[in-house]
Design a protein around this motif. Structure first.
Motif, mmCIF file in Angstrom:
data_model
loop_
_atom_site.group_PDB
_atom_site.id
_atom_site.type_symbol
_atom_site.label_atom_id
_atom_site.label_comp_id
_atom_site.label_asym_id
_atom_site.label_seq_id
_atom_site.Cartn_x
_atom_site.Cartn_y
_atom_site.Cartn_z
ATOM 1 N N SER A 143 -27.497 -26.554 22.300
ATOM 2 C CA SER A 143 -26.441 -25.582 22.617
ATOM 3 C C SER A 143 -25.432 -26.183 23.584
ATOM 4 N N HIS A 195 -21.533 -26.715 22.739
ATOM 5 C CA HIS A 195 -20.976 -25.437 23.190
ATOM 6 C C HIS A 195 -19.458 -25.334 23.045
ATOM 7 N N GLU A 234 -15.597 -20.052 21.384
ATOM 8 C CA GLU A 234 -17.038 -19.836 21.265
ATOM 9 C C GLU A 234 -17.396 -19.288 19.874
ATOM 10 N N GLU A 235 -16.534 -18.448 19.330
ATOM 11 C CA GLU A 235 -16.787 -17.913 17.989
ATOM 12 C C GLU A 235 -16.520 -18.971 16.917
ATOM 13 N N VAL A 238 -19.489 -21.286 16.728
ATOM 14 C CA VAL A 238 -20.615 -20.746 15.949
ATOM 15 C C VAL A 238 -20.372 -20.955 14.461
ATOM 16 N N GLU A 239 -19.140 -20.720 14.023
ATOM 17 C CA GLU A 239 -18.819 -20.917 12.603
ATOM 18 C C GLU A 239 -18.982 -22.383 12.204
ATOM 19 N N ARG A 271 -22.660 -23.247 11.817
ATOM 20 C CA ARG A 271 -23.252 -22.688 10.599
ATOM 21 C C ARG A 271 -23.027 -23.607 9.405
ATOM 22 N N ASP A 329 -30.764 -19.519 15.592
ATOM 23 C CA ASP A 329 -30.416 -18.235 16.213
ATOM 24 C C ASP A 329 -30.183 -18.413 17.706
ATOM 25 N N GLU A 334 -26.868 -20.423 18.266
ATOM 26 C CA GLU A 334 -25.681 -19.597 18.037
ATOM 27 C C GLU A 334 -25.463 -18.618 19.187
ATOM 28 N N VAL A 367 -24.245 -20.593 22.372
ATOM 29 C CA VAL A 367 -22.871 -21.070 22.221
ATOM 30 C C VAL A 367 -21.891 -19.898 22.307
ATOM 31 N N LYS A 368 -22.243 -18.799 21.677
ATOM 32 C CA LYS A 368 -21.357 -17.637 21.658
ATOM 33 C C LYS A 368 -21.158 -17.028 23.039
ATOM 34 N N ASP A 407 -24.589 -7.976 21.895
ATOM 35 C CA ASP A 407 -24.607 -8.782 20.673
ATOM 36 C C ASP A 407 -25.783 -8.360 19.787
#
Length: 321
Positions: A192, A196, A208-209, A212-213, A216, A229, A232, A235-236, A247
């Motif tokens: 992470s 990050h 941050e979003e 995550v993408e 993935r 999990d 993500e 990092v988020k 969340d």
């Protein structure tokens, strides 16, 4: 060979003289690692006999351990094939030679008793961090992570990513017993930290979003190594404005996710121990997580430490000694 030191297929020397070159080539050296860019006069003499790899380092410095791992990985392949490697600096066998050599020995699982090594704080830190990473994750697995991160310049550069990842791991180890963290949890907080900021490759806004993408898209390569999990979630929520308690992913990661995200958020108060902050380590002292460091942005540290204090009732403190 005078002025040449040999440790387990590694030869270490000053800038090699013609006499040294003849001897090391005769002994089986097929790769020469040049840490001092002003030492090049011998290049013509070794052409066709050995490969020269330039890897410039400033005295008393070291590059991020994840980058050094790429170098170590290549050297291990040479050694595994039966070749020897010569490492040299400038006029002397200096701290750069000894630090890199020690990191290679660490990756090989060699005992380091009696082996000279780093002469600066950041070099000592790098050897310690790298020894832990090769044990926790492994040379090849670190290479996989590096290849993913470098596509995005690790968001804000590898110095920052490495700093945050490894300080996160220091903090997690300090809290390991209290939080009952498993080996998998430790790997998750490191990964992470390393990734990050990857979203910043595209944009600072809501990076941050975006991060995550991005992760993935690499889930296939990562899922055998780490709990995606947890990664993500961490990092988020490494930024101060996010609300991890709201969340939906919290249902899957639970308190463990909150704890690791809080650790990562605090570690992100550092910029780079390789070139900015001086950092000695972390320890738990009563109800405080004490970080021993200098030149840290104390306001940022305090703000980013609020989540840790909220979810663990542990107060982060920074001390200079």
């Amino acid at each position: 060979m005078s002025r040449v030191r040999e440790i387990a297929q590694l030869l270490i020397s000053p800038c090699p003289s013609p006499a040294i070159l003849r001897k090391v080539l005769k002994s089986g050296v097929v790769l020469i690692l040049n840490l001092e860019p002003t030492c090049r006069d011998y290049y013509r003499e070794v052409r066709g006999k050995a490969v020269v790899l330039e890897y410039p380092l400033q005295p008393l410095s070291i590059k991020p351990v994840e980058e050094v791992n790429e170098l170590v990985r290549n050297i291990l392949q040479v050694i595994k094939s039966g070749g020897k490697v010569l490492i040299h600096g400038g006029n002397n066998i200096d701290d750069r030679c000894l630090t890199v050599a020690k990191m290679i020995l660490v990756a090989r699982g060699e005992k380091l008793e009696g082996v000279e090594g780093p002469q600066s704080l950041v070099q000592e830190l790098a050897v310690s961090w790298y020894a832990r990473l090769t044990d926790l994750i492994g040379v090849e697995e670190l290479h996989v992570l590096y290849e993913i991160g470098r596509r995005y310049d690790f968001g804000a550069g590898l110095e920052h990513a490495s700093t945050v990842a490894n300080i996160s791991l220091d903090m997690a180890f300090a809290l390991k017993s209290k939080l009952e963290l498993s080996r998998e949890d430790l790997v998750a907080v490191y990964v992470s930290g390393l990734f990050h900021d990857v979203g910043r490759f595209y944009s600072e806004r809501r990076h941050e979003e975006t991060g995550v993408e991005i992760l993935r898209t690499h889930a296939k390569a990562l899922r055998d190594l780490v709990d995606m999990d947890l990664v993500e979630f961490c990092v988020k929520h490494h930024r101060r404005h996010t609300k991890p308690h709201e969340d939906p992913l919290l249902e899957r990661v639970g308190d463990k996710g909150l704890h690791l995200a809080a650790i990562l958020r605090l570690a992100d108060s550092f910029t780079s121990v390789y070139s900015k902050e001086e950092y000695w380590g972390v320890h738990l002292e009563d109800d405080s997580l004490v970080v021993v460091a200098r030149f840290v942005n104390k306001h940022r540290f305090s703000e980013k430490g609020k989540l840790l204090e909220k979810v663990l009732n542990i107060r982060p403190l920074v001390r200079s000694s």
